[in-house]
Design a protein around this motif. Structure first.
Motif, PDB file in Angstrom:
ATOM      1  N   ALA A 171      86.026  22.570  44.689  1.00 33.60           N
ATOM      2  CA  ALA A 171      85.660  21.863  45.914  1.00 33.60           C
ATOM      3  C   ALA A 171      84.560  20.834  45.680  1.00 33.60           C
ATOM      4  N   TYR A 172      83.615  21.143  44.777  1.00 33.98           N
ATOM      5  CA  TYR A 172      82.482  20.248  44.551  1.00 33.98           C
ATOM      6  C   TYR A 172      82.535  19.558  43.193  1.00 33.98           C
ATOM      7  N   ASP A 173      83.670  19.673  42.535  1.00 31.24           N
ATOM      8  CA  ASP A 173      83.883  19.010  41.247  1.00 31.24           C
ATOM      9  C   ASP A 173      82.778  19.374  40.249  1.00 31.24           C
ATOM     10  N   LEU A 174      82.489  20.678  40.152  1.00 35.62           N
ATOM     11  CA  LEU A 174      81.460  21.141  39.220  1.00 35.62           C
ATOM     12  C   LEU A 174      82.032  21.205  37.802  1.00 35.62           C
ATOM     13  N   PRO A 175      81.161  21.049  36.804  1.00 40.14           N
ATOM     14  CA  PRO A 175      81.658  21.005  35.424  1.00 40.14           C
ATOM     15  C   PRO A 175      82.022  22.374  34.851  1.00 40.14           C
ATOM     16  N   VAL A 176      81.636  23.470  35.516  1.00 36.42           N
ATOM     17  CA  VAL A 176      81.942  24.821  35.037  1.00 36.42           C
ATOM     18  C   VAL A 176      82.448  25.665  36.197  1.00 36.42           C
ATOM     19  N   GLU A 177      83.117  26.768  35.871  1.00 33.35           N
ATOM     20  CA  GLU A 177      83.639  27.673  36.895  1.00 33.35           C
ATOM     21  C   GLU A 177      82.920  29.009  36.911  1.00 33.35           C
ATOM     22  N   GLU A 178      81.872  29.170  36.108  1.00 35.38           N
ATOM     23  CA  GLU A 178      81.052  30.379  36.091  1.00 35.38           C
ATOM     24  C   GLU A 178      79.589  29.983  35.992  1.00 35.38           C
ATOM     25  N   GLY A 179      78.727  30.847  36.527  1.00 36.91           N
ATOM     26  CA  GLY A 179      77.294  30.590  36.507  1.00 36.91           C
ATOM     27  C   GLY A 179      76.734  30.659  37.910  1.00 36.91           C
ATOM     28  N   VAL A 180      75.479  30.236  38.067  1.00 45.12           N
ATOM     29  CA  VAL A 180      74.858  30.160  39.391  1.00 45.12           C
ATOM     30  C   VAL A 180      74.241  28.786  39.555  1.00 45.12           C
ATOM     31  N   ILE A 181      74.342  28.247  40.752  1.00 40.48           N
ATOM     32  CA  ILE A 181      73.761  26.945  41.041  1.00 40.48           C
ATOM     33  C   ILE A 181      72.492  27.142  41.858  1.00 40.48           C
ATOM     34  N   VAL A 182      71.413  26.519  41.443  1.00 38.98           N
ATOM     35  CA  VAL A 182      70.102  26.683  42.077  1.00 38.98           C
ATOM     36  C   VAL A 182      70.068  25.876  43.365  1.00 38.98           C
ATOM     37  N   SER A 183      69.753  26.533  44.473  1.00 43.91           N
ATOM     38  CA  SER A 183      69.671  25.845  45.759  1.00 43.91           C
ATOM     39  C   SER A 183      68.241  25.568  46.188  1.00 43.91           C
ATOM     40  N   ALA A 184      67.276  26.336  45.682  1.00 48.75           N
ATOM     41  CA  ALA A 184      65.866  26.112  46.020  1.00 48.75           C
ATOM     42  C   ALA A 184      64.987  26.732  44.944  1.00 48.75           C
ATOM     43  N   VAL A 185      63.827  26.129  44.739  1.00 49.68           N
ATOM     44  CA  VAL A 185      62.843  26.629  43.768  1.00 49.68           C
ATOM     45  C   VAL A 185      61.518  26.827  44.501  1.00 49.68           C
ATOM     46  N   ALA A 186      60.947  28.016  44.411  1.00 52.35           N
ATOM     47  CA  ALA A 186      59.678  28.308  45.080  1.00 52.35           C
ATOM     48  C   ALA A 186      58.533  27.578  44.387  1.00 52.35           C
ATOM     49  N   ALA A 187      57.621  27.071  45.202  1.00 55.17           N
ATOM     50  CA  ALA A 187      56.442  26.402  44.645  1.00 55.17           C
ATOM     51  C   ALA A 187      55.599  27.398  43.860  1.00 55.17           C
ATOM     52  N   ASN A 188      55.026  26.942  42.749  1.00 52.50           N
ATOM     53  CA  ASN A 188      54.137  27.756  41.899  1.00 52.50           C
ATOM     54  C   ASN A 188      54.820  29.025  41.391  1.00 52.50           C
TER      55      ASN A 188
END
Length: 385
Positions: free
Chosen positions: A299-316
């Motif tokens: 659906a999003y034309d990602l280069p891989v079909e396994e793994g996790v995609i980071v949606s947010a990173v906490a400060a510090n």
């Protein structure tokens, strides 16, 4: 003309009279049938009572497979309930109101015995604020319990009662669960002890907001979870604990709700921490993420079909210090491929606070390696994982 035809064919006229008489007799019989002659249906159909009935009970279309006369998967649920039920306990939160010396029941929940020497799992929120915690086992009076460790970050508490040779709930694994598999919940639903509900695993790796710290990596189920169920076991079809029931999200009136459970491997890591270190330790990266599936990749034309995609990173957070960004795809940790979000959770759970890990990532289609140092999860944080 009608009279003439009758004169010419007297035999036919006689037949019509007889038929009319028979019809009148039949109509009278129908009208009086409730108190007249009754012809059993089985005689009309040519079926004897023994073919469709025996001792007043109709023969089911499916042949029973159990001594109790059941045919389907419910026989399995019955066995699980009988085997596991005695190891499910009631947890009573006793508190002393302000200005009073008397302890009163402030709330109750469920728990389950994981070691025969009295080690019990429940939720943090079940025992929060308690001046004393009582445990009620099957057929016993309340037993005072010690809280060995309790942590709102994962909503798990570990208790100890002074008893031996207690029944235990077999422990399964939550790292290889599949959406759609059967789920059985046992707990003190609305105060009714050892209530059994059945459903399926509806989703994995869910997050729900909490007071300060959202709960993450939860199991979602449609097995009914009501007040009082918290802390009880969520079981697989073999009767092994795969989660600790923790919360339910209710919809509008009449629409039911959705249940959630803490994965059992997270809970058992807490048991290990308490027995080894005297407290619960939660390793933390500081990211929110989503599991990549074949459909998501397409659906999003990602280069891989396994793994996790980071949606947010906490400060510090450790992730921020390592240079991880939203949109990065993590494909491995210390060389181990991340085939699912559950695999990432497993690897982080097995690691130690302060340990350096190598993250294999994809960023803008190029592979990179980042070094991240795990830290203990803060008590108050809004981005987990």
């Amino acid at each position: 003309m009608e009279e003439l035809r009758s004169e010419r064919h007297p035999a036919r006229a006689e037949i019509r009279k007889r038929v009319l008489a028979l019809l009148l007799v039949f109509a009278a019989g129908v009208a009086c049938g409730a108190v007249g002659y009754h012809v059993p249906v089985h005689r009309i159909a040519g079926i004897s009572p023994a073919d469709g009935q025996q001792n007043g009970t109709q023969t089911p279309p499916v042949r029973p497979t159990t001594p109790g006369g059941l045919c389907g998967a419910e026989s399995n649920v019955i066995q699980v309930a009988r085997a596991v039920g005695p190891a499910v306990v009631t947890i009573v939160n006793m508190q002393r109101p302000s200005g009073s010396s008397e302890l009163r029941r402030a709330g109750f929940g469920s728990g389950f015995i994981v070691r025969s020497d009295g080690l019990i799992l429940t939720n943090h929120h079940v025992v929060a604020g308690a001046d004393r915690v009582d445990v009620v086992t099957l057929g016993d009076d309340p037993i005072p319990a010690r809280v060995l460790g309790a942590d709102p970050r994962i909503d798990i508490a570990v208790l100890q009662v002074e008893r031996r040779n207690l029944p235990v709930v077999p422990i399964g694994s939550s790292d290889r669960l599949q959406v759609g598999q059967q789920a059985i919940a046992i707990g003190n639903s609305l105060g009714f002890e050892r209530t059994v509900t059945v459903g399926v695993l509806s989703a994995l790796d869910r997050a729900i907001p909490g007071a300060g710290t959202p709960l993450r990596d939860l199991i979602q189920t449609d097995a009914a979870i009501h007040p009082g169920n918290s802390g009880g076991p969520l079981l697989d079809s073999c009767g092994r604990a795969i989660g600790v029931n923790t919360a339910a999200v209710r919809g509008p009136a009449g629409t039911g709700g959705i249940g959630f459970a803490v994965p059992i491997n997270t809970a058992m890591r807490a048991v290990d921490d308490v027995t080894r270190h005297g407290r619960i330790i939660v390793p933390w990266m500081g990211i929110s993420y989503a599991e990549i599936s074949e459909n998501l990749a397409r659906a999003y034309d990602l280069p891989v079909e396994e793994g996790v995609i980071v949606s947010a990173v906490a400060a510090n957070s450790p992730a921020a210090r390592a240079g991880l960004r939203s949109g990065d795809i993590i494909v491995s940790l210390d060389g181990a491929p991340l085939t699912s979000a559950g695999r990432l959770q497993e690897l982080i759970r097995e690691a130690d606070v302060g340990q350096r890990v190598q993250l294999g990532i994809l960023r803008d289609g190029r592979r990179q390696t980042l070094t991240l140092v795990l830290e203990e999860m803060p008590r108050e944080q809004t981005v987990g994982g």
